[in-house]
Design a protein around this motif. Structure first.
Motif, PDB file in Angstrom:
ATOM      1  N   UNK A  66      -9.369  22.429  -1.786  1.00  0.00           N
ATOM      2  CA  UNK A  66      -8.298  22.193  -0.826  1.00  0.00           C
ATOM      3  C   UNK A  66      -8.729  21.061   0.110  1.00  0.00           C
ATOM      4  N   UNK A  67      -7.875  20.063   0.308  1.00  0.00           N
ATOM      5  CA  UNK A  67      -8.228  18.921   1.154  1.00  0.00           C
ATOM      6  C   UNK A  67      -6.985  18.366   1.840  1.00  0.00           C
ATOM      7  N   UNK A  68      -7.196  17.848   3.045  1.00  0.00           N
ATOM      8  CA  UNK A  68      -6.119  17.184   3.782  1.00  0.00           C
ATOM      9  C   UNK A  68      -5.762  15.889   3.046  1.00  0.00           C
ATOM     10  N   UNK A  80      -6.792  11.550  -0.315  1.00  0.00           N
ATOM     11  CA  UNK A  80      -7.696  12.250   0.597  1.00  0.00           C
ATOM     12  C   UNK A  80      -8.280  11.226   1.570  1.00  0.00           C
ATOM     13  N   UNK A  81      -8.909  11.717   2.623  1.00  0.00           N
ATOM     14  CA  UNK A  81      -9.453  10.819   3.645  1.00  0.00           C
ATOM     15  C   UNK A  81     -10.467   9.840   3.061  1.00  0.00           C
ATOM     16  N   UNK A  82     -11.246  10.289   2.090  1.00  0.00           N
ATOM     17  CA  UNK A  82     -12.255   9.434   1.459  1.00  0.00           C
ATOM     18  C   UNK A  82     -11.628   8.189   0.828  1.00  0.00           C
ATOM     19  N   UNK A  83     -10.395   8.327   0.365  1.00  0.00           N
ATOM     20  CA  UNK A  83      -9.718   7.222  -0.306  1.00  0.00           C
ATOM     21  C   UNK A  83      -8.742   6.467   0.600  1.00  0.00           C
ATOM     22  N   UNK A  84      -8.929   6.620   1.912  1.00  0.00           N
ATOM     23  CA  UNK A  84      -8.068   5.938   2.896  1.00  0.00           C
ATOM     24  C   UNK A  84      -8.897   5.016   3.779  1.00  0.00           C
ATOM     25  N   UNK A  85      -8.261   3.974   4.254  1.00  0.00           N
ATOM     26  CA  UNK A  85      -8.841   3.056   5.244  1.00  0.00           C
ATOM     27  C   UNK A  85      -7.851   2.894   6.380  1.00  0.00           C
ATOM     28  N   UNK A  86      -8.379   2.712   7.589  1.00  0.00           N
ATOM     29  CA  UNK A  86      -7.528   2.301   8.694  1.00  0.00           C
ATOM     30  C   UNK A  86      -7.730   0.798   8.809  1.00  0.00           C
ATOM     31  N   UNK A  87      -6.648   0.073   8.594  1.00  0.00           N
ATOM     32  CA  UNK A  87      -6.691  -1.381   8.447  1.00  0.00           C
ATOM     33  C   UNK A  87      -5.982  -2.060   9.605  1.00  0.00           C
ATOM     34  N   UNK A  88      -6.505  -3.227   9.997  1.00  0.00           N
ATOM     35  CA  UNK A  88      -5.814  -4.055  10.987  1.00  0.00           C
ATOM     36  C   UNK A  88      -4.657  -4.771  10.288  1.00  0.00           C
ATOM     37  N   UNK A  89      -3.459  -4.634  10.812  1.00  0.00           N
ATOM     38  CA  UNK A  89      -2.304  -5.341  10.255  1.00  0.00           C
ATOM     39  C   UNK A  89      -2.547  -6.845  10.395  1.00  0.00           C
ATOM     40  N   UNK A  90      -2.893  -7.277  11.596  1.00  0.00           N
ATOM     41  CA  UNK A  90      -3.337  -8.653  11.842  1.00  0.00           C
ATOM     42  C   UNK A  90      -4.856  -8.593  11.952  1.00  0.00           C
ATOM     43  N   UNK A  91      -5.588  -9.200  11.031  1.00  0.00           N
ATOM     44  CA  UNK A  91      -7.042  -9.036  10.964  1.00  0.00           C
ATOM     45  C   UNK A  91      -7.775  -9.442  12.242  1.00  0.00           C
ATOM     46  N   UNK A  92      -8.955  -8.840  12.425  1.00  0.00           N
ATOM     47  CA  UNK A  92      -9.790  -9.163  13.589  1.00  0.00           C
ATOM     48  C   UNK A  92     -10.205 -10.633  13.554  1.00  0.00           C
ATOM     49  N   UNK A  93     -10.425 -11.160  12.363  1.00  0.00           N
ATOM     50  CA  UNK A  93     -10.705 -12.591  12.186  1.00  0.00           C
ATOM     51  C   UNK A  93      -9.506 -13.178  11.463  1.00  0.00           C
ATOM     52  N   UNK A  94      -8.776 -14.055  12.143  1.00  0.00           N
ATOM     53  CA  UNK A  94      -7.572 -14.662  11.578  1.00  0.00           C
ATOM     54  C   UNK A  94      -7.921 -15.462  10.325  1.00  0.00           C
TER      55      UNK A  94
END
Length: 173
Positions: A66-68, A80-94
């Motif tokens: 069982x997993x979120x 699952x969380x392992x297969x997710x990334x939180x991504x910058x829509x506009x990157x930190x380096x343009x």
């Protein structure tokens, strides 16, 4: 023994020596960048973005447990969380401008939720690949334009030299 290595000046700082002269400017910048990125992993808006993407707990097809699960904002599939990334829509380096200043980098890296998205690893890889490809094409275009300008300038100088020699030869007659 003191290092005899020449140190370059960092275009973002007036310092010319790092870590007692043991580090180059590039090594120092890499260290600062990785330290900031490590700190950004604990940035609360990243957790809030991931929490907002939660769907339901269900059996993970890979582990059988069982997993979120979370919904990717691009492909809308669940992972699952392992297969997710939180991504910058506009990157930190343009990707268009590259690194600008530390202040701009830090402000973009530690952004609010409105510039973050929860996306799956495959979508993140595709997005990153597209950004790198765009940057590569723009660099090729800039290099090509610079080469064309150099060629045009050389041609103009040759024409000016020819005209000057022609004038001198006609004046001496």
């Amino acid at each position: 023994m003191a290092s005899k290595r020449k140190t370059a000046t960092n275009k973002h700082s007036s310092r010319t020596e790092y870590n007692g002269g043991a580090w180059t400017v590039g090594r120092f910048n890499s260290f600062i960048t990785s330290t900031l990125r490590a700190g950004a992993r604990r940035w609360q808006p990243k957790y809030d973005t991931l929490n907002a993407a939660k769907t339901e707990k269900k059996i993970n097809s890979k582990s059988g447990r069982l997993a979120q699960h979370y919904r990717c904002e691009i492909c809308l599939e669940e992972f699952t969380q392992k297969d997710m990334n939180v991504d910058h829509i506009n990157p930190a380096v343009d990707p268009d401008k590259g690194f600008e200043t530390w202040d701009i980098f830090i402000n973009r890296l530690f952004c609010e939720r409105d510039n973050l998205q929860a996306i799956c690893v495959p979508c993140h890889k595709e997005k990153t690949k597209a950004e790198k490809e765009k940057k590569r094409k723009e660099k090729e275009l800039a290099d090509s334009l610079a080469q064309a300008k150099k060629h045009a300038d050389e041609k103009l100088r040759n024409e000016e030299d020819f005209n000057n020699k022609y004038k001198q030869s006609t004046m001496s007659k």
